[in-house]
Design an enzyme around this catalytic site. Structure first.
Site, short mmCIF file in Angstrom:
data_model
loop_
_atom_site.label_atom_id
_atom_site.label_comp_id
_atom_site.label_asym_id
_atom_site.label_seq_id
_atom_site.Cartn_x
_atom_site.Cartn_y
_atom_site.Cartn_z
N LYS A 9 13.37 -1.72 5.90
CA LYS A 9 13.16 -1.81 7.34
C LYS A 9 13.58 -3.16 7.91
O LYS A 9 14.25 -3.23 8.92
CB LYS A 9 11.67 -1.62 7.69
CG LYS A 9 11.15 -0.23 7.62
CD LYS A 9 9.80 -0.14 8.34
CE LYS A 9 8.79 -1.16 7.86
NZ LYS A 9 8.12 -0.79 6.60
N ARG A 85 1.33 1.44 13.04
CA ARG A 85 1.09 1.93 11.69
C ARG A 85 0.02 3.00 11.67
O ARG A 85 -0.15 3.68 10.65
CB ARG A 85 0.65 0.78 10.79
CG ARG A 85 1.78 0.28 9.96
CD ARG A 85 1.26 -0.44 8.75
NE ARG A 85 2.37 -0.87 7.93
CZ ARG A 85 2.44 -2.04 7.33
NH1 ARG A 85 1.45 -2.90 7.47
NH2 ARG A 85 3.47 -2.35 6.60
N ARG A 122 11.27 -7.76 -6.25
CA ARG A 122 11.41 -8.59 -5.06
C ARG A 122 10.91 -10.01 -5.30
O ARG A 122 9.90 -10.23 -5.95
CB ARG A 122 10.60 -7.94 -3.94
CG ARG A 122 10.72 -8.61 -2.61
CD ARG A 122 10.20 -7.74 -1.54
NE ARG A 122 8.74 -7.64 -1.57
CZ ARG A 122 8.02 -7.18 -0.55
NH1 ARG A 122 8.61 -6.75 0.53
NH2 ARG A 122 6.71 -7.12 -0.64
N ARG A 154 5.70 -12.57 -4.99
CA ARG A 154 4.43 -12.64 -4.25
C ARG A 154 3.31 -12.14 -5.14
O ARG A 154 3.48 -11.17 -5.87
CB ARG A 154 4.51 -11.79 -2.98
CG ARG A 154 5.32 -12.44 -1.90
CD ARG A 154 5.55 -11.55 -0.71
NE ARG A 154 4.57 -10.45 -0.61
CZ ARG A 154 4.50 -9.64 0.44
NH1 ARG A 154 5.33 -9.79 1.45
NH2 ARG A 154 3.61 -8.67 0.47
N ARG A 165 -0.80 -0.26 -1.99
CA ARG A 165 -0.29 -0.38 -0.62
C ARG A 165 0.47 0.87 -0.20
O ARG A 165 0.36 1.31 0.94
CB ARG A 165 0.65 -1.60 -0.50
CG ARG A 165 -0.06 -2.93 -0.55
CD ARG A 165 0.73 -4.02 0.14
NE ARG A 165 2.08 -4.19 -0.39
CZ ARG A 165 2.39 -4.99 -1.41
NH1 ARG A 165 1.45 -5.68 -2.01
NH2 ARG A 165 3.63 -5.10 -1.81
#
Ligand SMILES: [Zn+2]
Length: 216
Positions: A9, A85, A122, A154, A165
């Site tokens: 996104k 969301r 990532r 992260r 998530r």
């Protein structure tokens, strides 16, 4: 723009915002600034993010509302990334954007197993938020190409946290997809493949819908 985390996104919104010359309004970016500056809101948000939870609606709606009041959103429109969301947020968005409302919601569709693999690889700059991956690392030894900051995984990008998530996202977003469909606002675009191909698909889908709306 809707889509699972890791669907691309952010990348696609940057490209679309250049293409259509509209501001890219990312709740992620707004949050990152608040957290880094250690504002009261930023500290509150940090607690939720550390726990891997989504932020409560009232915090998110407040910052989006403030942002949409700025002049740059009024002429050519805007692109929302990471909002709404939930159905509560979508209802609030309708109210905030009266009387024009919104034109279109795009669901950038990438299967769960594909985004899991992307997210686990990532890496992100701790200073400016620039994104990298194990396949596309910075030129020099995990030092950010943009700002020289440290590039790391992260702490909430472990597989367990990612699955959690994604589950939360499914739970909260399924009713939202239905909400947009019921209002004839939803377009689904295939987000798998080279980013250039995905951008071309998005532009085609958006232009087709805009032409259709103008003709009515
Ligand atoms: Zn950086």
């Amino acid at each position: 723009m809707l889509g699972r985390q890791g669907a691309g996104k952010g990348t696609q919104c940057v490209r679309l915002s250049r293409h259509y010359v509209v501001p890219h309004i990312s709740t992620g970016d707004m949050l990152r600034v608040a957290v880094k500056e250690g504002t009261e809101f930023g500290r509150k948000a940090q607690e939720y993010m550390d726990a891997g939870d989504l932020l409560p609606d009232d915090i998110i709606i407040g910052i989006v509302d403030e942002r949409l009041e700025k002049d740059d959103t009024r002429n050519r429109g805007f692109l929302l990334d990471g909002f709404p969301r939930t159905v509560t947020q979508a209802d609030a968005l309708l109210e905030i954007t009266q009387p024009q409302g919104i034109d279109l919601a795009v669901n950038l569709e990438v299967p769960t197993e594909v985004v899991l693999k992307r997210l686990a690889g990532r890496r992100v700059c701790t200073d400016c938020g620039a994104n990298y991956s194990v396949d596309e690392s910075p030129a020099h030894d995990w030092t950010c190409d943009v700002c020289g900051g440290e590039v790391v995984q992260r702490p909430d990008d472990t597989e367990g946290a990612i699955r959690r998530r994604l589950d939360l996202y499914e739970q909260e977003t399924a009713p939202l997809i239905a909400w947009f469909m019921a209002r004839d606002k939803l377009v689904v675009v295939d987000g798998v493949g080279h980013p250039d191909d995905v951008t071309a698909r998005l532009v085609r889908a958006i232009d087709r819908r805009r032409d259709h709306q103008r003709a009515r």
